[in-house]
Design an enzyme around this catalytic site. Structure first.
Site, PDB file in Angstrom:
ATOM      1  N   ASP A 114       1.067  -1.073   0.038  1.00  0.00           N
ATOM      2  CA  ASP A 114       0.127  -0.109   0.012  1.00  0.00           C
ATOM      3  C   ASP A 114       0.908   1.093  -0.071  1.00  0.00           C
ATOM      4  O   ASP A 114       1.677   1.438   0.957  1.00  0.00           O
ATOM      5  CB  ASP A 114      -0.747   0.144   1.254  1.00  0.00           C
ATOM      6  N   VAL A 115       1.062   2.175  -1.072  1.00  0.00           N
ATOM      7  CA  VAL A 115       2.019   3.151  -1.166  1.00  0.00           C
ATOM      8  C   VAL A 115       1.539   4.044  -0.109  1.00  0.00           C
ATOM      9  O   VAL A 115       2.402   4.886   0.024  1.00  0.00           O
ATOM     10  CB  VAL A 115       1.950   3.851  -2.600  1.00  0.00           C
ATOM     11  N   TYR A 167      -8.263  15.438  -8.103  1.00  0.00           N
ATOM     12  CA  TYR A 167      -7.365  14.470  -9.095  1.00  0.00           C
ATOM     13  C   TYR A 167      -6.259  15.627  -9.955  1.00  0.00           C
ATOM     14  O   TYR A 167      -5.050  15.532  -9.753  1.00  0.00           O
ATOM     15  CB  TYR A 167      -8.171  14.016 -10.084  1.00  0.00           C
ATOM     16  N   THR A 183      -9.175   1.780 -18.554  1.00  0.00           N
ATOM     17  CA  THR A 183      -8.674   0.877 -17.321  1.00  0.00           C
ATOM     18  C   THR A 183      -9.752   0.778 -16.107  1.00  0.00           C
ATOM     19  O   THR A 183     -10.811   1.184 -16.364  1.00  0.00           O
ATOM     20  CB  THR A 183      -7.318   1.734 -16.575  1.00  0.00           C
TER      21      THR A 183
HETATM   22  N1  NAD Z   1      -6.659   5.603 -17.216  1.00  0.00           N
HETATM   23  C1  NAD Z   1      -6.477   6.881 -17.326  1.00  0.00           C
HETATM   24  O1  NAD Z   1      -7.125   7.614 -18.114  1.00  0.00           O
HETATM   25  C2  NAD Z   1      -5.198   7.566 -16.636  1.00  0.00           C
HETATM   26  C3  NAD Z   1      -4.994   8.886 -17.225  1.00  0.00           C
HETATM   27  C4  NAD Z   1      -4.118   9.624 -16.656  1.00  0.00           C
HETATM   28  C5  NAD Z   1      -3.183   9.229 -15.555  1.00  0.00           C
HETATM   29  N2  NAD Z   1      -3.802   7.927 -14.939  1.00  0.00           N
HETATM   30  C6  NAD Z   1      -3.044   7.434 -13.897  1.00  0.00           C
HETATM   31  O2  NAD Z   1      -2.407   6.262 -14.316  1.00  0.00           O
HETATM   32  C7  NAD Z   1      -2.099   5.537 -13.017  1.00  0.00           C
HETATM   33  C8  NAD Z   1      -2.714   4.076 -13.091  1.00  0.00           C
HETATM   34  O3  NAD Z   1      -4.197   4.149 -13.127  1.00  0.00           O
HETATM   35  P1  NAD Z   1      -4.962   3.348 -14.054  1.00  0.00           P
HETATM   36  O4  NAD Z   1      -5.869   4.204 -14.796  1.00  0.00           O
HETATM   37  O5  NAD Z   1      -4.159   2.231 -14.426  1.00  0.00           O
HETATM   38  O6  NAD Z   1      -6.038   2.692 -13.009  1.00  0.00           O
HETATM   39  P2  NAD Z   1      -6.415   1.403 -12.264  1.00  0.00           P
HETATM   40  O7  NAD Z   1      -7.424   1.469 -11.371  1.00  0.00           O
HETATM   41  O8  NAD Z   1      -6.767   0.510 -13.570  1.00  0.00           O
HETATM   42  O9  NAD Z   1      -5.169   1.046 -11.633  1.00  0.00           O
HETATM   43  C9  NAD Z   1      -4.800   1.394 -10.659  1.00  0.00           C
HETATM   44  C10 NAD Z   1      -4.027   0.234  -9.772  1.00  0.00           C
HETATM   45  O10 NAD Z   1      -3.518   1.031  -8.438  1.00  0.00           O
HETATM   46  C11 NAD Z   1      -3.672   0.275  -7.435  1.00  0.00           C
HETATM   47  N3  NAD Z   1      -3.727   0.967  -6.122  1.00  0.00           N
HETATM   48  C12 NAD Z   1      -4.573   2.159  -5.681  1.00  0.00           C
HETATM   49  N4  NAD Z   1      -4.414   2.522  -4.475  1.00  0.00           N
HETATM   50  C13 NAD Z   1      -3.193   1.784  -4.396  1.00  0.00           C
HETATM   51  C14 NAD Z   1      -2.580   1.831  -3.071  1.00  0.00           C
HETATM   52  N5  NAD Z   1      -2.607   2.621  -1.922  1.00  0.00           N
HETATM   53  N6  NAD Z   1      -0.981   1.311  -3.125  1.00  0.00           N
HETATM   54  C15 NAD Z   1      -0.765   0.600  -4.348  1.00  0.00           C
HETATM   55  N7  NAD Z   1      -1.741   0.137  -5.320  1.00  0.00           N
HETATM   56  C16 NAD Z   1      -2.743   0.950  -5.426  1.00  0.00           C
HETATM   57  C17 NAD Z   1      -5.224  -0.240  -7.850  1.00  0.00           C
HETATM   58  O11 NAD Z   1      -5.614  -1.332  -6.778  1.00  0.00           O
HETATM   59  C18 NAD Z   1      -5.258  -0.798  -8.986  1.00  0.00           C
HETATM   60  O12 NAD Z   1      -4.752  -1.831  -9.341  1.00  0.00           O
HETATM   61  C19 NAD Z   1      -3.053   6.356 -11.818  1.00  0.00           C
HETATM   62  O13 NAD Z   1      -1.969   7.409 -11.166  1.00  0.00           O
HETATM   63  C20 NAD Z   1      -3.622   7.152 -12.845  1.00  0.00           C
HETATM   64  O14 NAD Z   1      -4.102   8.486 -12.062  1.00  0.00           O
HETATM   65  C21 NAD Z   1      -4.848   7.076 -15.767  1.00  0.00           C
END
Ligand code: NAD
Length: 270
Positions: free
Chosen positions: A72-73, A171, A206
């Protein structure tokens, strides 16, 4: 990068020891998969144990060198242990501080309410997106300074570079903070040969908005914000992830790299 690195060696990550946070889903899983498929030794860190075990088993079943470490980060001790675990076995080459969550629009969400985001929502987003990245950066920097090498890549967002009505203030504020945090870390770590960069994804399919991915309606709304007219598949992050993890990016630090289908180029809200 040594001057002898040419051709295929430019993008060679074989044997690189890589840590990815939030590796059980979406972009983190894509980063872990891309690098492990190319021979990196990948530690997958993730808070959701079930998801972590399932994805890690699947990749290991394909013969890839992946290890699952429930993390857990939001808990700096867990992040320290994660990094410690990798460094006892060898150098720490690349860390992707990727874990992040969203909470949706706040000020504008509910009719008649000043702010639909509860203080606990703000705390939750800040704890993962900002505190979690700080914890990961600190732990990685501690070891990489001693090694005098390493690459750190933070997942920001296009929402950290401009306003975005689709995602809300918690966000955008945390992602903007992450961008400047990355730049400061890049400055402070450059004398040690450690690089720090950020990626700024646009809308990718995602689980961030809820398990199962975006609904057709949400997908259509996102698609309208992107000049290429669609959301991205997480695999479309492979190229940038490989660039930033490989010798090809040896002179790149302190910068943000969008992968957004042109969204920032349009940027109504800049
Ligand atoms: N999907 C998008 O459109 C998008 C766009 C820009 C940025 N992002 C960023 O990309 C990154 C990944 O997001 P994603 O879209 O793949 O979402 P996602 O929900 O598919 O994956 C994120 C993962 O992080 C894990 N997570 C959440 N809290 C955590 C914690 N406290 N410790 C460890 N793991 C944790 C979740 O369980 C999940 O498996 C994030 O930082 C998100 O803000 C996503």
């Amino acid at each position: 990068m040594p001057e002898t690195v040419t051709g295929d060696a430019l993008f060679d990550v074989r044997g690189s020891r890589v840590v990815v946070t939030g590796a059980g889903s979406g972009l983190g899983l894509a980063i872990a998969t891309c690098l492990a498929e190319r021979g990196a030794i990948v530690t997958m860190a993730e808070v959701n144990r079930e998801r972590l075990e399932a994805t890690c088993e699947e990749l290991a079943g394909r013969g890839l060198d992946v290890t699952a470490v429930p993390t857990d980060v939001r808990e700096p001790d867990q992040v320290d242990e994660l990094i410690e675990r990798v460094t006892t076995a060898g150098d720490l080459d690349v860390v992707f501080a990727n874990a992040g969550i969203s909470a949706g629009p706040g000020f504008s969400r509910a009719e008649g309410e000043i702010d639909a985001l509860k203080p606990s929502d703000w705390d939750a987003v800040r704890a993962v997106n900002l505190d979690g990245v700080v914890a990961t950066l600190r732990a990685a920097a501690h070891h990489m300074k001693r090694q005098r090498s390493g690459k750190i890549v933070v997942t920001a967002s296009t929402a950290g570079l401009r306003t975005d009505p689709m995602v809300g203030y918690a966000y955008v504020a945390t992602k903007a903070a992450v961008v400047n945090l990355m730049k400061q870390a890049a400055l402070e770590l450059a004398p040690y040969g450690v690089t720090v960069n950020a990626i700024a994804p646009g809308p990718f399919r995602t689980n961030i908005g809820g398990d199962g991915g975006p609904s057709p309606d949400v997908e259509a709304r996102w698609a309208e914000t992107v000049p290429l007219g669609r959301m991205a598949n997480p695999r479309e992050l492979y190229g940038l992830a490989l660039l930033l993890a490989s010798p090809a990016s040896s002179f790149m630090t302190g910068a943000v790299y969008p992968v957004d289908g042109g969204a920032l180029a349009r940027s109504h809200t800049a």
